[in-house]
Motif scaffolding. Structure first.
Motif, PDB file in Angstrom:
ATOM      1  N   LEU A  10       1.026  -0.967  -0.102  1.00 17.89           N
ATOM      2  CA  LEU A  10      -0.222  -0.047   0.100  1.00 17.89           C
ATOM      3  C   LEU A  10       0.796   1.031  -0.013  1.00 17.89           C
ATOM      4  O   LEU A  10       1.925   1.456   0.903  1.00 17.89           O
ATOM      5  CB  LEU A  10      -0.754   0.004   1.278  1.00 17.89           C
ATOM      6  N   PRO A  11       0.464   2.204  -0.812  1.00 18.16           N
ATOM      7  CA  PRO A  11       1.523   3.443  -1.111  1.00 18.16           C
ATOM      8  C   PRO A  11       1.154   4.340   0.387  1.00 18.16           C
ATOM      9  O   PRO A  11       0.003   4.588   0.633  1.00 18.16           O
ATOM     10  CB  PRO A  11       1.150   3.847  -2.225  1.00 18.16           C
ATOM     11  N   ALA A  12       2.208   4.693   0.999  1.00 17.64           N
ATOM     12  CA  ALA A  12       1.848   5.511   1.982  1.00 17.64           C
ATOM     13  C   ALA A  12       2.189   7.126   1.909  1.00 17.64           C
ATOM     14  O   ALA A  12       3.216   7.075   1.243  1.00 17.64           O
ATOM     15  CB  ALA A  12       2.546   5.036   3.266  1.00 17.64           C
ATOM     16  N   ALA A  13       1.669   7.824   2.627  1.00 16.56           N
ATOM     17  CA  ALA A  13       2.013   9.194   2.663  1.00 16.56           C
ATOM     18  C   ALA A  13       3.063   9.324   3.472  1.00 16.56           C
ATOM     19  O   ALA A  13       3.299   8.594   4.625  1.00 16.56           O
ATOM     20  CB  ALA A  13       1.209   9.963   3.211  1.00 16.56           C
ATOM     21  N   LEU A  14       4.055   9.963   3.309  1.00 16.43           N
ATOM     22  CA  LEU A  14       5.453  10.206   4.049  1.00 16.43           C
ATOM     23  C   LEU A  14       5.495  11.622   4.989  1.00 16.43           C
ATOM     24  O   LEU A  14       5.452  12.517   4.143  1.00 16.43           O
ATOM     25  CB  LEU A  14       6.733  10.024   3.227  1.00 16.43           C
ATOM     26  N   TRP A  15       5.815  11.587   6.117  1.00 20.41           N
ATOM     27  CA  TRP A  15       5.898  12.717   6.977  1.00 20.41           C
ATOM     28  C   TRP A  15       4.985  13.756   6.448  1.00 20.41           C
ATOM     29  O   TRP A  15       3.697  13.637   7.011  1.00 20.41           O
ATOM     30  CB  TRP A  15       7.504  13.137   6.754  1.00 20.41           C
ATOM     31  N   VAL A  16       5.379  14.989   5.989  1.00 20.19           N
ATOM     32  CA  VAL A  16       4.341  16.064   6.071  1.00 20.19           C
ATOM     33  C   VAL A  16       3.372  16.005   4.888  1.00 20.19           C
ATOM     34  O   VAL A  16       2.813  16.992   4.707  1.00 20.19           O
ATOM     35  CB  VAL A  16       5.386  17.334   6.193  1.00 20.19           C
ATOM     36  N   GLU A  17       3.438  14.781   4.109  1.00 20.35           N
ATOM     37  CA  GLU A  17       2.366  14.704   3.188  1.00 20.35           C
ATOM     38  C   GLU A  17       1.010  14.343   3.899  1.00 20.35           C
ATOM     39  O   GLU A  17       0.190  13.880   3.263  1.00 20.35           O
ATOM     40  CB  GLU A  17       2.672  13.577   2.326  1.00 20.35           C
ATOM     41  N   GLN A  18       1.092  14.217   5.426  1.00 29.16           N
ATOM     42  CA  GLN A  18      -0.276  13.778   6.047  1.00 29.16           C
ATOM     43  C   GLN A  18      -0.257  14.752   7.396  1.00 29.16           C
ATOM     44  O   GLN A  18       1.017  15.347   7.915  1.00 29.16           O
ATOM     45  CB  GLN A  18      -0.073  12.543   6.409  1.00 29.16           C
ATOM     46  N   GLU A  19      -1.249  14.913   7.930  1.00 26.82           N
ATOM     47  CA  GLU A  19      -1.367  15.497   9.323  1.00 26.82           C
ATOM     48  C   GLU A  19      -1.092  14.417  10.349  1.00 26.82           C
ATOM     49  O   GLU A  19      -1.545  13.490  10.101  1.00 26.82           O
ATOM     50  CB  GLU A  19      -2.778  16.263   9.603  1.00 26.82           C
ATOM     51  N   GLY A  20      -0.536  14.942  11.396  1.00 27.53           N
ATOM     52  CA  GLY A  20      -0.227  13.968  12.396  1.00 27.53           C
ATOM     53  C   GLY A  20       0.414  14.338  13.738  1.00 27.53           C
ATOM     54  O   GLY A  20       0.862  15.783  13.693  1.00 27.53           O
ATOM     55  N   MET A  21       0.812  13.643  14.503  1.00 28.96           N
ATOM     56  CA  MET A  21       1.676  14.047  15.480  1.00 28.96           C
ATOM     57  C   MET A  21       2.639  13.010  16.013  1.00 28.96           C
ATOM     58  O   MET A  21       2.495  11.945  16.001  1.00 28.96           O
ATOM     59  CB  MET A  21       0.774  14.093  16.960  1.00 28.96           C
ATOM     60  N   PHE A  22       3.731  13.546  16.540  1.00 31.52           N
ATOM     61  CA  PHE A  22       4.862  12.726  16.974  1.00 31.52           C
ATOM     62  C   PHE A  22       5.027  12.977  18.458  1.00 31.52           C
ATOM     63  O   PHE A  22       4.604  14.232  18.991  1.00 31.52           O
ATOM     64  CB  PHE A  22       6.285  12.802  16.314  1.00 31.52           C
ATOM     65  N   GLY A  23       5.708  12.226  19.178  1.00 30.01           N
ATOM     66  CA  GLY A  23       6.022  12.457  20.569  1.00 30.01           C
ATOM     67  C   GLY A  23       7.634  12.339  20.975  1.00 30.01           C
ATOM     68  O   GLY A  23       7.768  11.092  20.655  1.00 30.01           O
ATOM     69  N   ASN A  24       8.184  12.984  21.607  1.00 37.72           N
ATOM     70  CA  ASN A  24       9.764  12.782  21.348  1.00 37.72           C
ATOM     71  C   ASN A  24      10.181  12.179  22.718  1.00 37.72           C
ATOM     72  O   ASN A  24       9.419  12.264  23.715  1.00 37.72           O
ATOM     73  CB  ASN A  24      10.608  14.196  21.137  1.00 37.72           C
ATOM     74  N   SER A  25      11.574  12.401  23.008  1.00 36.36           N
ATOM     75  CA  SER A  25      12.123  11.944  24.229  1.00 36.36           C
ATOM     76  C   SER A  25      11.911  12.581  25.409  1.00 36.36           C
ATOM     77  O   SER A  25      11.938  12.115  26.565  1.00 36.36           O
ATOM     78  CB  SER A  25      13.653  11.889  24.236  1.00 36.36           C
ATOM     79  N   GLU A  26      11.649  13.564  25.275  1.00 39.86           N
ATOM     80  CA  GLU A  26      11.237  14.515  26.559  1.00 39.86           C
ATOM     81  C   GLU A  26       9.769  14.692  26.852  1.00 39.86           C
ATOM     82  O   GLU A  26       9.534  15.884  27.190  1.00 39.86           O
ATOM     83  CB  GLU A  26      12.180  15.517  26.665  1.00 39.86           C
ATOM     84  N   ARG A  27       9.135  13.915  26.501  1.00 42.27           N
ATOM     85  CA  ARG A  27       7.364  14.053  26.747  1.00 42.27           C
ATOM     86  C   ARG A  27       6.998  15.196  25.923  1.00 42.27           C
ATOM     87  O   ARG A  27       6.060  15.693  26.445  1.00 42.27           O
ATOM     88  CB  ARG A  27       7.274  14.072  28.138  1.00 42.27           C
TER      89      ARG A  27
END
Lengths: 79, 219, 772
Positions: free
Chosen positions: C510-527
């Motif tokens: 399945l072809p996926a959107a990469l990084w800023v080709e979609q809306e989303g959230m990440f959570g980093n090492s420091e909460r």
């Protein structure tokens, strides 16, 4: 909707001025050479009227010595 | 060479309560740790960190405009060749650290020349005359048809605003700080953010001796 | 499409003019001609977290004519304050590799055939349903990653755990930070670091435990160096098994033999107690002592099971336990001199120094990963150097959302977005928010990652959906798992952006959107939770992993649980997910706040971020009225654990006489499927290599670039030698970066794991070398 690219030669010593002049015009992108007195100009205009206006503005630039066409595209004819 | 021991000294006064330990700090590490020479890999990468630590911030950010790329390449037969010595050298100079490096190890202002001194990136090579030739005459024995290759272009960033890659080999030029910062730096290649200290965090080496290859998956 | 075409034409126009100029003016150069940024000012900059490591740098993505064209550091983001590393600066180039997957593909008679994505999604749903009906709910699985966005992981968990009723949900973060999680849970009863990156601006001593930060977390590392330069009282100690750029930059490099960090950490504690550097006020008020099981195994056999059992001990018993770890005894095990051990102990012990410890894969990818995490916490707890600015045991992460998605959303077999499947009230909470019957959620965890791929090999799992990760390069003891995935009757769905060895084993791509080709959230090492908008359009039929799962869920009849539209699903999902974390211990910022800011740290209570947890000056969840409140544990104390040194699963012997250590280089990230398509990074490190100690290389008779065969009991790989390159291993060890799919080093590694965390050890196995 024409796209053209040119080599623009500045009047002697006026490369910086020419770049500034060209960048101030709308529909223009400027790529100056790092080491010689020549500037690449890419124009992208939405219609004939704008293109004509732009040509006039280019002709009036004091800093410009000469302009030579390198690439031309106009999809008006094809549509 | 660098001000390493001085820094350690500061640390130790900070830990004065633990003076018993001072000895440890100076005597260094076990046989196991000592089995690797930290100066001798990754293009002697340790130099950059040491130089960054040893060079005062004020010196790094200073700019004299004394040197430019035109004069830089004028002294070299081709990009990367050892530059000729562009000034008179006292006849008594033996070309070792006691004389050349007395100025070129650290830089700073030279009253004698009225200029800021360029800093050598490889002060550990102290036999300067081995590579750097004096100029006693500008006349040629016979005219030459030698032609140099073009020096690397400036501003080869891959993207607008991205850090330009390193366009030259790092051999003999391991210490970025020495040529790219300070008042003795060449103006066109001087950086204004040298205090970040880990140059190769952003600047990747890109010496193109072979045609640029793209990554292509093997079928 | 029209914009793209126009942009292409302009590019052609510019390049032909540049070419013409080249013919007319020999030697002419146009330094910046490739940046077709519209210098009349149309370029727009939008914030996003970087796509690569767990540092979570804020970047600004420059967009011109619908394409991402440039990157700069986000000055508003406190993580990196406007600075990136070379991967971040060039990251937008990864969107435009020529072999980008833009259409769905389905295996028909052995050949991958392009089909409309709707047809592929139909097939995925049909196969999933069919497999579940025929072989039971636990025959289907989803395997994601710490690069899943938070909504990706959330809908995966909701569909598989809530709707389909299987706990077959895992993520590659199991292989990357599971030991960090079990370390936090066993020591503090609550996951994720108590400190934050601001610790770096306060600490006097930094100790990196098996952590080559100069290459792996370069932006944090340069912040550390900047602090050393600015403040006169900063010392950096690199404590590692191999000499790296970090060792070169450190004030002192201390090498230890693989696995013996366990012994050294205990010896440091021994010294702290012996010299009475213990912070008794802190220990008496806030610490309790425990021991667990010993001789706990290595998990190399199928169906391996282990459950630790905590027993309370008193301080005297703990002190007695440490008698085995005098610096002199440990010197013999570890190769670290007693003097160096005492030196490190003195730095931790000096009450005038603030100490921050950093670690990442060295301690986590460890068959005693949970233990070594516990042991480093022990050191900080004995001297009370924790939860205050600059005093910080800091577990770093390697993926942009290992914390955000895997740890916080809980995309692991035993986890739920809040709590674990084993606890009834956690299941009830999930069932209520998910709008599913509570009986749907199975109280029994199924397979952790290594066991999940073993189950696929055995045939217990017959359908697996792999998203945003490349296990056919990264699984240890790789050959078994690749052969397993290729067996008849296994149906493998892979969502990805480029072809990889994992898409090679797929039945559906399945072809996926990469990084800023979609809306989303990440959570980093420091909460820190970091939102990004869809900044450019995904190519072709590519769609976000979240939406792929929603499409399949709808086809399976779960419209009620997945009612969202493509216009608003991310915001709606976030607000639903946020309910799981309500309360001062884990409150998350609202969607609106996340959209506005360059990352927000949780707990986010009454509009305020929490920078140091367990400290009432900063943490509103502290309620005991004391100086600290370790509220994660029932006894309101942090736990010190008596954990012994036990050897690695496999150590060099007379036949296989070298350690094999694997890892990364600064240029490439993980399996290189993104970074190798970025020209500047590929040019800098075009292929992998094996690092040898110069003396070992001389003995073997190889020089730089000559081929070396690395052989283990599981497989072999032949690759070029590198001597005195990026790093130097000590004698008796070789190091291989794993980014290069042409040299599958994981066919050589061992699938042993920490029995508590089930995280595999990629840093230690035995190999022998031959000149090829």
């Amino acid at each position: 909707m024409p796209i053209f690219s040119y080599l623009a030669m500045p009047k002697s010593g006026a490369k910086e001025v020419l770049c500034a002049d060209l960048a101030a015009l709308s529909n223009c992108e400027v790529i100056p050479s790092d080491n010689q007195e020549v500037v690449v100009l890419v124009t992208d205009t939405p219609d004939e009227t704008t293109e004509d206006k732009l040509q006039k503005s280019l002709n009036n630039l004091q800093s410009l010595q000469s302009l030579s066409l390198a690439f031309g595209y106009d999809d008006q004819e094809k549509q | 060479m660098m001000k390493r021991s001085k820094k350690r000294g500061r640390l130790v006064t900070g830990v004065a309560a633990l003076c018993l330990l001072c000895a440890l700090i100076f005597t260094g590490s076990t046989a196991f740790s000592a089995s690797v020479d930290l100066r001798d890999f990754d293009n002697q990468g340790k130099k950059i960190y040491e130089a960054n630590d040893a060079t005062p911030q004020i010196y790094m950010s200073a700019d004299s405009g004394d040197r430019n790329l035109a004069s830089f390449y004028e002294l070299r037969q081709y990009p990367g060749s050892p530059p000729r010595i562009p000034h008179e050298v006292d006849l008594t100079f033996s070309g070792d650290e006691t004389d050349c490096l007395s100025c070129h190890a650290r830089g700073g202002y030279s009253q004698e020349f009225g200029k800021f001194v360029p800093v050598t990136p490889h002060p550990e090579n102290s036999l300067c005359y081995q590579c750097h030739a004096q100029v006693l005459t500008e006349e040629k024995f016979v005219e030459t048809e030698w032609k140099s290759i073009m020096p690397p272009r400036l501003g080869r960033s891959f993207l607008g605003g991205s850090p330009p890659p390193i366009p030259h080999s790092l051999q003999m030029r391991e210490n970025c700080i020495s040529c790219h910062t300070g008042p003795g730096a060449v103006v066109e290649i001087r950086v204004d953010h040298s205090a970040r200290g880990n140059c190769r965090q952003c600047h990747a080496p890109a010496v193109q001796t072979t045609p640029l290859q793209e990554f292509v998956r093997k079928p | 499409m029209k914009l793209n075409r126009r942009r292409f034409l302009k590019y052609a126009a510019a390049s032909s003019a540049v070419a013409t100029a080249g013919a007319l003016f020999p030697g002419v150069s146009f330094g910046n001609w490739q940046n077709l940024t519209n210098n009349s000012g149309i370029i727009s900059w939008q914030k996003a977290p970087c796509r690569f490591c767990g540092t979570g740098c804020g970047v600004l993505v420059g967009v011109s004519d619908g394409r991402a064209v440039a990157v700069k550091g986000d000055p508003n983001c406190s993580v990196n304050k406007g600075l990136c590393c070379m991967k971040g600066y060039h990251s937008v180039q990864m969107l435009y590799g020529k072999d980008r997957i833009t259409t769905a593909k389905v295996r028909k008679n052995g050949e991958m055939v392009e089909v409309p994505i709707k047809e592929a999604l139909d097939l995925v749903a049909e196969k999933l349903q069919e497999t579940k009906d025929k072989h039971g709910k636990d025959s289907v699985a989803i395997y994601g990653s710490g690069q899943w966005t938070i909504p990706d992981g959330y809908v995966a968990s909701k569909l598989f755990k809530g709707c389909l009723g299987t706990n077959n949900v895992e993520a590659n973060a199991r292989l990357c930070m599971a030991s960090a999680v079990t370390g936090f849970m066993t020591s503090f009863g609550i996951d994720e670091p108590m400190g934050c990156y601001e610790d770096m601006d306060h600490a006097n001593v930094f100790i990196t435990w098996g952590n080559n930060m100069a290459e792996m977390h370069p932006v944090l590392f340069s912040r550390m160096l900047a602090n050393r330069k600015r403040r006169t009282n900063v010392t950096v100690i690199d404590f590692a098994t191999r000499s790296t750029r970090t060792s070169q930059a450190a004030d002192k490099s201390i090498l230890f033999r693989p696995q013996t960090d366990l012994a050294v950490a205990n010896a440091i504690c021994y010294e702290i107690i012996k010299n009475d550097w213990v912070n008794w006020n802190f220990v008496n008020e806030h610490v309790s002592f425990h021991k667990g099981k010993t001789n706990i195994g290595y998990g190399t056999e199928d169906h391996f099971a282990f459950k630790d059992k905590a027993e309370s001990i008193n301080f005297e018993e703990y002190k007695l336990f440490l008698e085995d770890y005098t610096p002199e005894k440990v010197e013999k095990i570890s190769g670290v001199s007693a003097r160096d051990i005492k030196y490190m102990a003195a730095l931790y012990g000096d009450p005038s120094l603030k100490v921050t410890s950093f670690w990442c894969m060295g301690m986590n990818q460890h068959t005693r990963g949970t233990w070594i995490n516990n042991l480093v916490y022990n050191i900080h707890l004995l001297v009370g150097k924790i939860s205050t600015p600059g005093n910080s045991p800091f577990s770093l992460t390697g993926q942009p959302s290992a914390c955000g998605t895997v740890r916080e959303v809980g995309t692991l077999t035993h986890k739920l977005p809040h709590g674990v499947v084993m606890k009834e009230h956690h299941r009830e909470m999930a069932a209520e928010i998910w709008d599913v019957p509570v009986s749907n959620i199975d109280p029994k965890p199924t397979y952790h990652t290594v066991e999940m791929f073993r189950a696929l090999d055995r045939g217990d799992i017959k359908f697996i959906w792999i998203q945003v990760t490349n296990p056919m390069v990264t699984m240890p003891n790789l050959r078994r798992y690749r052969d397993g995935a290729l067996k008849d009757g296994r149906f493998v769905v892979v969502s990805d952006v480029y072809p990889t060895p994992t898409t090679d084993v797929a039945d559906v791509i399945l072809p996926a959107a990469l990084w800023v080709e979609q809306e989303g959230m990440f959570g980093n090492s420091e909460r820190r939770t970091q939102h990004f908008a869809e900044i450019v359009k995904p190519p072709g039929e590519a769609m976000s992993d979240t939406w792929q799962i929603i499409e399949v869920a709808k086809r399976l009849g779960f419209e009620k649980q997945f009612p969202w539209t493509q216009d608003d699903y991310i915001g709606k999902i976030w607000e639903e997910y946020r309910k799981f974390h309500a309360g001062p211990k884990h409150e998350m910022a609202s969607y609106k706040v996340l959209k506005e800011r360059s990352g927000v740290q949780w707990p986010f209570v009454n509009g305020k971020e929490t920078r140091w947890r367990f400290n009432p000056k900063y943490d509103p969840a502290c309620t005991n009225g004391k100086e600290f409140d370790f509220y994660g544990k029932k006894d309101n104390r942090a736990w010190i654990w008596a954990r012994p040194y036990e050897p690695a699963a496999e150590s060099p012997d007379s036949e296989y006489n070298f350690w094999l250590n694997t890892g990364r280089v600064i240029e490439h990230w993980h399996t290189g499927s993104m970074t190798r398509r970025i020209p500047v990074l590929h040019n800098a490190v075009p292929s992998s290599y094996v690092e040898l100690n110069p003396e070992d290389a001389a003995e073997l008779g190889v020089v730089n670039g000559e081929m070396v065969k690395i052989i283990s009991r599981r497989g072999e790989v032949t690759m070029p030698a590198q001597i005195k390159g990026r790093g130097v291993p000590p004698r008796g060890m070789v190091f291989v970066p794993f980014f290069d799919e042409s040299y599958l080093i994981n066919e050589v590694t061992l699938d042993a794991f920490c029995p508590i965390s089930k995280q595999a050890d990629y840093k230690k196995c035995a190999v022998r070398l031959e000149k090829a």
